[in-house]
Design an enzyme around this catalytic site. Structure first.
Site, PDB file in Angstrom:
ATOM      1  N   GLY A  11      26.534 -63.698  16.860  1.00 40.02           N
ATOM      2  CA  GLY A  11      25.384 -62.869  17.245  1.00 40.02           C
ATOM      3  C   GLY A  11      24.368 -63.692  18.021  1.00 40.02           C
ATOM      4  O   GLY A  11      24.085 -64.823  17.652  1.00 40.02           O
ATOM      5  N   ARG A  72      32.630 -62.810  20.269  1.00 40.61           N
ATOM      6  CA  ARG A  72      33.426 -63.115  19.088  1.00 40.61           C
ATOM      7  C   ARG A  72      34.864 -63.240  19.577  1.00 40.61           C
ATOM      8  O   ARG A  72      35.262 -62.569  20.534  1.00 40.61           O
ATOM      9  CB  ARG A  72      33.255 -62.023  18.036  1.00 40.61           C
ATOM     10  CG  ARG A  72      31.803 -61.973  17.538  1.00 40.61           C
ATOM     11  CD  ARG A  72      31.633 -61.289  16.207  1.00 40.61           C
ATOM     12  NE  ARG A  72      30.384 -61.696  15.585  1.00 40.61           N
ATOM     13  CZ  ARG A  72      29.201 -61.104  15.787  1.00 40.61           C
ATOM     14  NH1 ARG A  72      29.104 -60.076  16.607  1.00 40.61           N
ATOM     15  NH2 ARG A  72      28.118 -61.542  15.174  1.00 40.61           N
ATOM     16  N   ASP A 103      27.356 -69.484  10.591  1.00 39.12           N
ATOM     17  CA  ASP A 103      28.341 -70.216   9.789  1.00 39.12           C
ATOM     18  C   ASP A 103      29.781 -69.927  10.210  1.00 39.12           C
ATOM     19  O   ASP A 103      30.651 -70.803  10.111  1.00 39.12           O
ATOM     20  CB  ASP A 103      28.123 -69.967   8.298  1.00 39.12           C
ATOM     21  CG  ASP A 103      28.232 -68.511   7.925  1.00 39.12           C
ATOM     22  OD1 ASP A 103      27.875 -67.657   8.758  1.00 39.12           O
ATOM     23  OD2 ASP A 103      28.669 -68.210   6.803  1.00 39.12           O
ATOM     24  N   THR A 126      20.652 -67.879  14.376  1.00 36.61           N
ATOM     25  CA  THR A 126      20.875 -66.503  13.924  1.00 36.61           C
ATOM     26  C   THR A 126      19.542 -65.950  13.472  1.00 36.61           C
ATOM     27  O   THR A 126      18.759 -66.665  12.842  1.00 36.61           O
ATOM     28  CB  THR A 126      21.895 -66.430  12.768  1.00 36.61           C
ATOM     29  OG1 THR A 126      21.716 -65.188  12.066  1.00 36.61           O
ATOM     30  CG2 THR A 126      21.715 -67.535  11.739  1.00 36.61           C
ATOM     31  N   ASP A 128      19.060 -64.045  11.169  1.00 41.61           N
ATOM     32  CA  ASP A 128      19.071 -63.776   9.721  1.00 41.61           C
ATOM     33  C   ASP A 128      18.507 -64.909   8.868  1.00 41.61           C
ATOM     34  O   ASP A 128      18.186 -64.696   7.693  1.00 41.61           O
ATOM     35  CB  ASP A 128      20.500 -63.467   9.251  1.00 41.61           C
ATOM     36  CG  ASP A 128      20.997 -62.147   9.801  1.00 41.61           C
ATOM     37  OD1 ASP A 128      20.144 -61.276  10.053  1.00 41.61           O
ATOM     38  OD2 ASP A 128      22.203 -61.998   9.992  1.00 41.61           O
ATOM     39  N   ASP A 130      19.915 -67.233   7.356  1.00 33.89           N
ATOM     40  CA  ASP A 130      20.652 -67.454   6.097  1.00 33.89           C
ATOM     41  C   ASP A 130      21.605 -68.652   6.171  1.00 33.89           C
ATOM     42  O   ASP A 130      22.723 -68.588   5.664  1.00 33.89           O
ATOM     43  CB  ASP A 130      21.413 -66.176   5.697  1.00 33.89           C
ATOM     44  CG  ASP A 130      22.334 -65.688   6.803  1.00 33.89           C
ATOM     45  OD1 ASP A 130      22.250 -66.199   7.932  1.00 33.89           O
ATOM     46  OD2 ASP A 130      23.145 -64.789   6.529  1.00 33.89           O
ATOM     47  N   ARG A 172      22.091 -58.093   6.776  1.00 30.89           N
ATOM     48  CA  ARG A 172      23.203 -57.453   6.069  1.00 30.89           C
ATOM     49  C   ARG A 172      23.473 -58.124   4.728  1.00 30.89           C
ATOM     50  O   ARG A 172      23.842 -57.495   3.775  1.00 30.89           O
ATOM     51  CB  ARG A 172      24.469 -57.514   6.934  1.00 30.89           C
ATOM     52  CG  ARG A 172      24.976 -56.131   7.260  1.00 30.89           C
ATOM     53  CD  ARG A 172      26.201 -56.183   8.127  1.00 30.89           C
ATOM     54  NE  ARG A 172      25.892 -56.678   9.463  1.00 30.89           N
ATOM     55  CZ  ARG A 172      26.809 -57.078  10.340  1.00 30.89           C
ATOM     56  NH1 ARG A 172      28.074 -57.068  10.014  1.00 30.89           N
ATOM     57  NH2 ARG A 172      26.464 -57.489  11.523  1.00 30.89           N
TER      58      ARG A 172
HETATM   59  P1  ADP Z   1      28.416 -66.313  13.341  1.00 30.40           P
HETATM   60  O1  ADP Z   1      28.711 -67.626  13.959  1.00 30.40           O
HETATM   61  O2  ADP Z   1      27.127 -65.725  13.828  1.00 30.40           O
HETATM   62  O3  ADP Z   1      28.544 -66.364  11.819  1.00 30.40           O
HETATM   63  P2  ADP Z   1      30.989 -64.889  13.495  1.00 30.40           P
HETATM   64  O4  ADP Z   1      31.223 -64.953  12.038  1.00 30.40           O
HETATM   65  O5  ADP Z   1      31.253 -63.613  14.208  1.00 30.40           O
HETATM   66  O6  ADP Z   1      29.486 -65.266  13.896  1.00 30.40           O
HETATM   67  O7  ADP Z   1      31.854 -66.046  14.158  1.00 30.40           O
HETATM   68  C1  ADP Z   1      31.858 -66.252  15.564  1.00 30.40           C
HETATM   69  C2  ADP Z   1      33.221 -66.712  15.987  1.00 30.40           C
HETATM   70  O8  ADP Z   1      33.545 -67.929  15.312  1.00 30.40           O
HETATM   71  C3  ADP Z   1      34.366 -65.775  15.634  1.00 30.40           C
HETATM   72  O9  ADP Z   1      34.532 -64.752  16.575  1.00 30.40           O
HETATM   73  C4  ADP Z   1      35.546 -66.714  15.611  1.00 30.40           C
HETATM   74  O10 ADP Z   1      36.002 -66.979  16.920  1.00 30.40           O
HETATM   75  C5  ADP Z   1      34.948 -67.987  15.054  1.00 30.40           C
HETATM   76  N1  ADP Z   1      35.189 -68.039  13.603  1.00 30.40           N
HETATM   77  C6  ADP Z   1      34.517 -67.385  12.627  1.00 30.40           C
HETATM   78  N2  ADP Z   1      35.029 -67.651  11.413  1.00 30.40           N
HETATM   79  C7  ADP Z   1      36.077 -68.492  11.621  1.00 30.40           C
HETATM   80  C8  ADP Z   1      37.025 -69.136  10.773  1.00 30.40           C
HETATM   81  N3  ADP Z   1      37.003 -68.950   9.448  1.00 30.40           N
HETATM   82  N4  ADP Z   1      37.939 -69.940  11.348  1.00 30.40           N
HETATM   83  C9  ADP Z   1      37.977 -70.131  12.693  1.00 30.40           C
HETATM   84  N5  ADP Z   1      37.109 -69.550  13.537  1.00 30.40           N
HETATM   85  C10 ADP Z   1      36.167 -68.742  13.032  1.00 30.40           C
END
Ligand code: ADP
Length: 321
Positions: A11, A72, A103, A126, A128, A130, A172
């Site tokens: 995000g 993503r 994260d 982010t 958030d 968090d 969320r």
């Molecule tokens: P944020 O970084 O804001 O938490 P996301 O959870 O959507 O956002 O993660 C962003 C991108 O990071 C995902 O689209 C994916 O490409 C990668 N990613 C997220 N979780 C994992 C994971 N457990 N292992 C590998 N890549 C991940």
């Protein structure tokens, strides 16, 4: 290390541009060349990257969103996706990567370092807030201020028409935004996932306030409150007490806008700190700012440790009439 790259992932949040700028300029000043990767990990897999000069990041500090775009990527979750990503970096001699994201993005980065020896540093961005290891994350302060400005306006109309407004803010999984916005806006109730939402008690307090002469009220609810979203809470309140309300969902407006001074400072510190961490061979790690100081933490802390709400704020949010 001769070359690094920077990307924004997950995000978007206001202040990411200030972070990109600080990363690029710190890298260039340190004698590194630097590449910007567009559309996060998906762009990395598709080799969508360009070398960045100092002037490429001029006049972006004050802008919301991210000039590199964010995305993503399902493919990056696979080892095949990460092989392509690493090949694209290595073909240009890029040894280090700065990731602005949450994260989830840090988990992916960690895999990239473990599997392919690309050195990664995460900078928490982010709205958030968090993420453990940094008092604040990039974008949080702007999101809070945007929501506050909106609720101040809602307050005017709530007062004019003697109404109850239920305002839903983002969050969320965590109530950081709702808590600060609720306190800052003087909300009568703040509903967050970390505390139990007791509808009968809220109704009793609302009724007492009306009897005491108060005719308008504002409830701030985090979208992830366990009692439901703003519409569900409105329904529950009406069912329990007969009190009707108006719902306002602030939504993505909280993600946009020019970053506040606090977010610009934070992003600038984190961009600088991330490059220094790469140069000091501290990767994999995340950088955070705690009590004004740039710190480094194991990347895994971002998803294994839980950041708690400020206890005093929780008390102030529930206790002031
Ligand atoms: P944020 O970084 O804001 O938490 P996301 O959870 O959507 O956002 O993660 C962003 C991108 O990071 C995902 O689209 C994916 O490409 C990668 N990613 C997220 N979780 C994992 C994971 N457990 N292992 C590998 N890549 C991940």
């Amino acid at each position: 290390m001769k070359a690094i790259a920077v990307l924004t992932s997950g995000g978007d949040s206001p202040g990411m541009n200030a972070g990109i700028r600080a990363t690029v300029r710190t890298a260039l000043t340190s004698g590194l060349s630097v590449f910007g990767i567009r559309r996060g990990y998906q762009g990395l897999i598709e080799d969508d990257m360009i070398p960045l000069k100092s002037t490429d990041v001029s006049n972006i500090l004050q802008r919301g969103g991210t000039i590199l775009h964010s995305a993503r990527s399902e493919e990056f979750r696979t080892s095949g996706g990460r092989i392509k990503a690493a090949e694209n970096l290595k073909s240009r001699g890029i040894e280090g990567l700065v990731i602005f994201g949450g994260d989830g993005s840090f988990r992916g980065a960690n895999d990239l370092q473990l599997e392919h020896s690309i050195r990664v540093v995460g900078a928490p961005a982010t709205i958030d807030n968090d993420i453990w290891g940094s008092d604040f994350t990039i974008g949080f302060d702007t999101a809070v201020n945007t929501a506050l400005e909106a609720i101040d306006k809602v307050r005017d109309t709530a007062a004019a028409h003697d109404r109850l407004f239920i305002v839903e803010v983002m969050g969320r999984y965590a109530g950081f935004i709702a808590l600060e916005v609720g306190i800052g806006a003087g909300a009568e109730e703040i509903l967050i996932p970390e505390t139990v939402t007791d509808i009968p008690t809220i109704c009793r307090k609302l009724t007492e306030r009306y009897k005491g002469g108060r005719t308008s009220s504002i409830l701030v609810v985090a979208e992830g409150d366990e009692a439901g979203n703003a519409y569900e809470i409105a329904e529950k309140i009406e069912k329990h007490s007969g009190i009707k309300s108006h719902v306002t969902i602030l939504g993505h407006v909280q993600r946009g806008g020019n970053p506040t001074a606090a977010d610009r400072m934070l992003a600038t510190k984190l961009g600088y700190g991330a490059v220094k961490a790469l140069l000091d061979d501290a990767a994999p790690c995340m950088v955070g700012v705690q009590n004004g100081v740039i710190n480094r933490h194991p990347l895994a802390d971002a998803w294994t440790r839980k950041k708690d709400l400020d206890k005093l704020l929780v008390q102030l949010g529930s206790g002031l009439e």
